[in-house]
Structure formats: C-alpha cells, structure tokens
Design a protein around this motif. Structure first.
Motif, mmCIF file in Angstrom:
data_model
loop_
_atom_site.group_PDB
_atom_site.id
_atom_site.type_symbol
_atom_site.label_atom_id
_atom_site.label_comp_id
_atom_site.label_asym_id
_atom_site.label_seq_id
_atom_site.Cartn_x
_atom_site.Cartn_y
_atom_site.Cartn_z
ATOM 1 N N MET A 113 43.274 -9.534 -19.994
ATOM 2 C CA MET A 113 43.554 -10.921 -20.358
ATOM 3 C C MET A 113 44.494 -11.574 -19.352
ATOM 4 O O MET A 113 44.316 -12.741 -18.986
ATOM 5 N N PHE A 114 45.493 -10.821 -18.896
ATOM 6 C CA PHE A 114 46.391 -11.349 -17.871
ATOM 7 C C PHE A 114 45.623 -11.637 -16.590
ATOM 8 O O PHE A 114 45.805 -12.680 -15.964
ATOM 9 N N ILE A 149 38.942 -12.722 -23.597
ATOM 10 C CA ILE A 149 39.039 -12.718 -22.141
ATOM 11 C C ILE A 149 38.136 -13.797 -21.556
ATOM 12 O O ILE A 149 38.547 -14.548 -20.670
ATOM 13 N N GLU A 150 36.933 -13.915 -22.059
ATOM 14 C CA GLU A 150 35.998 -14.917 -21.539
ATOM 15 C C GLU A 150 36.536 -16.335 -21.727
ATOM 16 O O GLU A 150 36.351 -17.198 -20.866
ATOM 17 N N GLU A 164 28.149 -11.307 -14.425
ATOM 18 C CA GLU A 164 28.443 -9.936 -14.010
ATOM 19 C C GLU A 164 29.560 -9.307 -14.843
ATOM 20 O O GLU A 164 29.437 -8.195 -15.335
ATOM 21 N N ILE A 165 30.636 -10.042 -15.022
ATOM 22 C CA ILE A 165 31.819 -9.484 -15.693
ATOM 23 C C ILE A 165 31.589 -9.321 -17.190
ATOM 24 O O ILE A 165 32.040 -8.349 -17.786
ATOM 25 N N PHE A 166 30.872 -10.251 -17.800
ATOM 26 C CA PHE A 166 30.738 -10.206 -19.243
ATOM 27 C C PHE A 166 29.398 -9.676 -19.729
ATOM 28 O O PHE A 166 29.112 -9.705 -20.930
ATOM 29 N N ALA A 167 28.578 -9.156 -18.817
ATOM 30 C CA ALA A 167 27.323 -8.521 -19.227
ATOM 31 C C ALA A 167 27.642 -7.210 -19.926
ATOM 32 O O ALA A 167 28.600 -6.526 -19.582
#
Length: 181
Positions: free
Chosen positions: A132-133, A163-164, A177-180
């Motif tokens: 999250m940071f 986070i998203e 890419e990051i949240f797949a």
C-alpha cells in the motif's frame, strides 16, 4: 494523508548517521558489498560486544533502511544484536523495515528484506501493508517485487482502501499486469 517519504519526515528530514557512525561501522571503505550470502554468514556469527553500538539498536535497522543505502542496511543487520530477527520488528506506528523501504521505493532494499524473511503482509496501526505504501507513492517496481513475494494485492486498510484504489498514476497496461490474478 500522504505516505510518500513519511520516513524522512519522521526523522526530521535527516537520514544521516550521527557522528562518525559510518566510519565506526566500516561503511566508508571498500569490501562492504558482501552480497546476501555474506550477510547471512556474518549474521550467524556470535556477537560478543553488543554494547559498542554507535546508535540505538532498536532504531538501527530503521535508520539504515531510511537512508536508502543497501550497504548500511546489510551492516545494520550484522551489527544488530538480534540479527535477522529485526527484519519484522515494528516501530511505534506498526511499520516494519519493509514498510519503510516500500515507501522510499528502494526496490533493492525490499528485495534484501524479503529474501531475509520480511513479512509482505505486515500491517501498521492503520492496516497499511508495504504494498500500500508503494502504491501510494507510485513505486511500480516495488509493487511488482512484493506481488512476486506473495503480497496480498487485494488487502484493505482500516479505512477500506485497497492497493488498486491507492495507485493514482498508472498505465492501463501496468494496472492489468500488477492486479491480474
């Protein structure tokens, strides 16, 4: 509340080592970039003189991570009386060294801490994880590293933020890419 560079602000804008601590730790000379294997080996050596620390042992690792200097981080773990047990210690706000490194965007330090067993799921007093940071500060390389380390990319903070939701400036490609899954 902006979390980017919170570490620097908590330290009053200064992350320099006090006095001649850098020299005392041997950080100003050659040969200190020992790699992870050398660090792990050095940490397993017994410590006999824990009173000869140039700065407070509870803050040693946090100060080193806050400097953004991986050599100082390695040295702090060698000098810390509890060695690698410090990798998941928490400060007064519940932040771990990995939170500090993620906030700074120090991917090399994050990698070292993860390799040493840092908990990518650790939360501070607000329920914030290291990912999250990194998200709030736009440190995509750190987000990728934490995802690869098994960080829960759908975790929520105490106030329900994910986070998203915290990533402001990210391309659709990077988001996919990051949240797949």
């Amino acid at each position: 509340l902006a979390y980017c560079y919170i570490v620097e602000n908590m330290l009053g804008g200064s992350t320099a080592l006090p006095g001649n601590a850098g020299s005392a730790l041997g950080l100003n000379g050659a040969g200190t970039d020992m790699g992870f294997e050398g660090l792990a080996s050095a940490m397993s050596m017994p410590k006999t003189d824990t009173d000869a620390k140039p700065w407070g042992t509870d803050e040693m690792v946090f100060d080193a991570v806050s400097s953004g200097d991986i050599t100082k981080v390695r040295q702090a773990f060698i000098d810390a009386p509890l060695g690698d047990e410090r990798v998941n210690q928490k400060d007064e706000t519940g932040m771990t060294p990995l939170h500090y490194a993620a906030d700074l965007g120090a991917a090399d330090i994050c990698k070292l801490l993860v390799d040493m067993g840092a908990d990518a799921h650790a939360t501070d007093t607000d329920g914030m994880t290291p990912a999250m940071f990194a998200a709030q500060c736009g440190h995509l390389d750190v987000l990728r590293l934490l995802k690869a380390a098994g960080a829960n990319m759908s975790a929520q903070s105490e106030d329900g933020q994910t986070i998203e939701m915290m990533v402001d400036t990210i391309s659709p490609e990077d988001r996919a890419e990051i949240f797949a899954s």
